[in-house]
Design an enzyme around this catalytic site. Structure first.
Site, PDB file in Angstrom:
ATOM      1  N   PHE A 130     -62.605 -49.909 -81.105  1.00 55.64           N
ATOM      2  CA  PHE A 130     -63.159 -50.734 -81.942  1.00 55.64           C
ATOM      3  C   PHE A 130     -63.538 -49.808 -83.085  1.00 55.64           C
ATOM      4  O   PHE A 130     -64.278 -48.740 -82.979  1.00 55.64           O
ATOM      5  CB  PHE A 130     -64.391 -51.447 -81.360  1.00 55.64           C
ATOM      6  CG  PHE A 130     -65.008 -52.067 -82.261  1.00 55.64           C
ATOM      7  CD1 PHE A 130     -64.483 -53.680 -82.394  1.00 55.64           C
ATOM      8  CD2 PHE A 130     -66.332 -52.019 -82.889  1.00 55.64           C
ATOM      9  CE1 PHE A 130     -65.152 -54.485 -83.169  1.00 55.64           C
ATOM     10  CE2 PHE A 130     -66.783 -52.827 -83.722  1.00 55.64           C
ATOM     11  CZ  PHE A 130     -66.385 -54.172 -84.015  1.00 55.64           C
ATOM     12  N   ASP A 155     -68.443 -48.210 -73.899  1.00 57.46           N
ATOM     13  CA  ASP A 155     -68.925 -49.451 -74.796  1.00 57.46           C
ATOM     14  C   ASP A 155     -68.613 -50.424 -74.115  1.00 57.46           C
ATOM     15  O   ASP A 155     -67.516 -50.855 -73.839  1.00 57.46           O
ATOM     16  CB  ASP A 155     -68.160 -49.434 -75.948  1.00 57.46           C
ATOM     17  CG  ASP A 155     -68.447 -50.379 -76.971  1.00 57.46           C
ATOM     18  OD1 ASP A 155     -69.117 -51.456 -76.479  1.00 57.46           O
ATOM     19  OD2 ASP A 155     -68.337 -50.263 -78.228  1.00 57.46           O
ATOM     20  N   TYR A 203     -75.333 -59.604 -78.171  1.00 49.88           N
ATOM     21  CA  TYR A 203     -75.145 -61.076 -78.748  1.00 49.88           C
ATOM     22  C   TYR A 203     -73.671 -61.722 -78.307  1.00 49.88           C
ATOM     23  O   TYR A 203     -73.291 -62.832 -78.824  1.00 49.88           O
ATOM     24  CB  TYR A 203     -75.036 -61.108 -80.451  1.00 49.88           C
ATOM     25  CG  TYR A 203     -74.373 -59.878 -81.079  1.00 49.88           C
ATOM     26  CD1 TYR A 203     -72.915 -59.912 -81.132  1.00 49.88           C
ATOM     27  CD2 TYR A 203     -74.768 -58.486 -81.513  1.00 49.88           C
ATOM     28  CE1 TYR A 203     -72.291 -58.882 -81.629  1.00 49.88           C
ATOM     29  CE2 TYR A 203     -74.170 -57.639 -81.755  1.00 49.88           C
ATOM     30  CZ  TYR A 203     -72.672 -57.819 -82.224  1.00 49.88           C
ATOM     31  OH  TYR A 203     -72.012 -56.623 -82.762  1.00 49.88           O
ATOM     32  N   LYS A 204     -72.844 -60.951 -77.616  1.00 52.19           N
ATOM     33  CA  LYS A 204     -71.580 -61.633 -77.003  1.00 52.19           C
ATOM     34  C   LYS A 204     -71.719 -62.341 -75.874  1.00 52.19           C
ATOM     35  O   LYS A 204     -72.644 -63.560 -75.897  1.00 52.19           O
ATOM     36  CB  LYS A 204     -70.632 -60.465 -77.127  1.00 52.19           C
ATOM     37  CG  LYS A 204     -70.255 -59.561 -78.278  1.00 52.19           C
ATOM     38  CD  LYS A 204     -69.318 -58.608 -78.027  1.00 52.19           C
ATOM     39  CE  LYS A 204     -68.959 -58.105 -79.024  1.00 52.19           C
ATOM     40  NZ  LYS A 204     -68.349 -58.410 -80.334  1.00 52.19           N
ATOM     41  N   ARG A 226     -57.614 -64.841 -81.212  1.00 53.99           N
ATOM     42  CA  ARG A 226     -58.558 -64.468 -80.344  1.00 53.99           C
ATOM     43  C   ARG A 226     -59.310 -65.763 -79.636  1.00 53.99           C
ATOM     44  O   ARG A 226     -59.719 -66.245 -80.221  1.00 53.99           O
ATOM     45  CB  ARG A 226     -59.521 -63.418 -80.698  1.00 53.99           C
ATOM     46  CG  ARG A 226     -60.227 -62.742 -79.537  1.00 53.99           C
ATOM     47  CD  ARG A 226     -60.654 -61.249 -80.171  1.00 53.99           C
ATOM     48  NE  ARG A 226     -61.740 -61.663 -80.703  1.00 53.99           N
ATOM     49  CZ  ARG A 226     -62.925 -60.689 -80.941  1.00 53.99           C
ATOM     50  NH1 ARG A 226     -62.794 -59.559 -80.332  1.00 53.99           N
ATOM     51  NH2 ARG A 226     -63.968 -60.956 -81.708  1.00 53.99           N
TER      52      ARG A 226
HETATM   53  C1  PLP Z   1     -66.425 -53.016 -78.538  1.00 52.67           C
HETATM   54  C2  PLP Z   1     -67.455 -53.168 -79.782  1.00 52.67           C
HETATM   55  N1  PLP Z   1     -68.321 -52.220 -80.061  1.00 52.67           N
HETATM   56  C3  PLP Z   1     -69.303 -52.791 -80.975  1.00 52.67           C
HETATM   57  C4  PLP Z   1     -69.439 -53.558 -81.735  1.00 52.67           C
HETATM   58  C5  PLP Z   1     -70.368 -53.909 -82.822  1.00 52.67           C
HETATM   59  O1  PLP Z   1     -71.262 -52.983 -82.778  1.00 52.67           O
HETATM   60  P1  PLP Z   1     -72.476 -53.506 -83.521  1.00 52.67           P
HETATM   61  O2  PLP Z   1     -73.490 -54.235 -82.581  1.00 52.67           O
HETATM   62  O3  PLP Z   1     -73.456 -51.984 -83.990  1.00 52.67           O
HETATM   63  O4  PLP Z   1     -72.521 -54.296 -84.783  1.00 52.67           O
HETATM   64  C6  PLP Z   1     -68.432 -54.593 -81.419  1.00 52.67           C
HETATM   65  C7  PLP Z   1     -68.473 -55.999 -82.063  1.00 52.67           C
HETATM   66  O5  PLP Z   1     -67.624 -56.827 -82.324  1.00 52.67           O
HETATM   67  C8  PLP Z   1     -67.303 -54.385 -80.524  1.00 52.67           C
HETATM   68  O6  PLP Z   1     -66.336 -55.385 -80.196  1.00 52.67           O
END
Ligand code: PLP
Length: 407
Positions: free
Chosen positions: A124, A193, A218-219, A366
């Site tokens: 990402f 992550d 938030y996911k 997706r």
């Molecule tokens: C794997 C991954 N890491 C990090 C993030 C986002 O990071 P942040 O919450 O700092 O915007 C996402 C967002 O879609 C993601 O898919």
């Protein structure tokens, strides 16, 4: 599968009751909980309680009276069964990117003399950018290798292995235990992550020998747009690792107001500044959607939903779309990507018909399956609508080609 058959699957679904925990608009098939989780029914009242009563009436006394000061750990504790980690190793803080920076920097500092951060190509972007920025600052090298070559890329110069557990594009999942073992054998630390894993699949952070991890609120955790993130630091490492963004909230005695930094002894040392209370009120409601839910059931349903979608789409759409996720459900997280040359326009046409997924460049549509609220008939209906759109070339309109800022 017919819609009636799909309804029968719902009738025997042990998680069917959980959909009642969410507010979802009528007539919408929401397949984007991997990007922004749906609104928990409890969230508006939780926000009103925190804003109107606690902030409005109790004002600053709420830091003690409503224990706001402890929310980063007390709310994190609710995540414990979801990710398979003892609660004293979890903390709510900042954003995923900032948490990643903190843990990566802490890990690098704990491996002096080693100059490499190993990661995966096409990780990402924020993960790569954070690593590159840190490497530039400290004179390190970021070694990004193809996904299957991570363990083989580790050597005695590797300080940290940093990976996204479930790939944000393909949903391919790494073997966490194997990578942790390989990192440790090389004398390195591993940082995960978990943005597309937490709340979607069964995790056992403690049992998999994890060192460090971060993830989105938030996911699949349903914490709301821009929700704070979470940090995991194995308890054996908490004394050894230092927070690179030292701030008063990570101090052993923030209200002693002394000049010199002395870190808190536990996970709290990874706090920096004042926690975002309103956002955490929403996140607590999001985590509440997992009350009484067995993550084994979540994972099992996730696999059934995504397998059903792949089967239905392939049976109906033939070669018009190409599966770009692993075919084996055990090898992927809880979303599916299909490639189509006009994937962006097709996704906009789907959204116009009430099937909400998203698009990831260059050509991936997706579709996320959130076991707490996605129903089997939703999956069948989404495949039907996709087929209709492709057959009638409904996507072939200028309004569906105009790229929005957020895809
Ligand atoms: C794997 C991954 N890491 C990090 C993030 C986002 O990071 P942040 O919450 O700092 O915007 C996402 C967002 O879609 C993601 O898919």
């Amino acid at each position: 599968m017919t819609l009636d058959e799909a309804r029968q699957l719902d009738a025997s679904d042990p998680l069917a009751f959980a959909r009642e925990r969410f507010s979802l608009p009528e007539g919408v098939i929401y397949l984007d909980g991997n990007s922004l989780g749906a609104l928990p029914k409890a969230a508006p009242a939780a926000l009103a309680e925190a804003a109107e009563r606690q902030w409005g009436e109790d004002l600053i006394s709420s830091w003690n009276k409503h224990e706001w000061i402890d929310w980063p750990t007390t709310i994190a504790a609710k995540l414990s069964p979801v990710v398979g980690a003892k609660p004293n190793q979890l903390l709510i803080a900042d954003s995923t990117s900032v948490c990643l920076f903190k843990l990566l920097a802490a890990a690098v500092r704990a491996r002096p003399g080693r100059g490499t951060i190993v990661t995966q190509q096409a990780n990402f972007p924020t993960d790569l950018y954070v690593a590159q920025g840190l490497a530039d600052m400290l004179g390190l090298e970021v070694k990004a290798v193809p996904s299957g070559q991570v363990s083989g890329a580790l050597d005695d110069d590797t300080a940290v292995v940093m990976l996204t557990h479930v790939d944000y594009r393909s949903a391919a999942v790494h073997d966490m235990r194997a990578i942790n073992d390989a990192a440790h054998a090389a004398g390195a630390l591993a940082v995960w992550d978990l943005s597309h894993s937490a709340g979607a699949i069964e995790l056992d952070l403690d049992g998999s020998g994890c060192d460090l991890a971060v993830g989105c609120g938030y996911k699949y955790l349903n914490g709301g747009p821009g929700s704070p993130a979470f940090i995991y630091v194995a308890d054996g490492l908490q004394g050894e690792l230092a927070n690179p963004l030292q701030g008063w909230m990570g101090h052993a005695e923030p209200f002693a107001f002394v000049d010199d930094y002395r870190p808190n002894q536990g996970i709290v040392r990874f706090l920096t500044g004042t926690p975002s209370i309103l956002a955490m009120a929403a996140l607590e409601a999001g985590l509440g959607t997992f009350d009484g839910i067995a993550m084994g059931d979540v994972q099992a349903k996730s696999r059934k939903l995504s397998r059903l979608f792949v089967d239905e789409v392939e049976a109906r759409c033939g070669s018009e779309v190409r599966l770009a996720s692993p075919r084996d459900p055990a090898q992927r997280g809880s979303h599916i990507v299909f490639a189509h040359a006009e994937g962006y326009a097709v996704m906009q046409a789907l959204i116009a018909r009430g099937v909400i997924g998203d698009f990831r460049a260059p050509n991936l549509m997706r579709f996320g399956f959130t076991p707490l609220y996605t129903r089997y008939p939703d999956v069948v209906r989404a495949a039907e609508i996709l087929t209709e759109i492709l057959e009638a070339r409904e996507w072939d309109q200028p309004r569906f080609r105009a790229r929005a800022k957020v895809t």
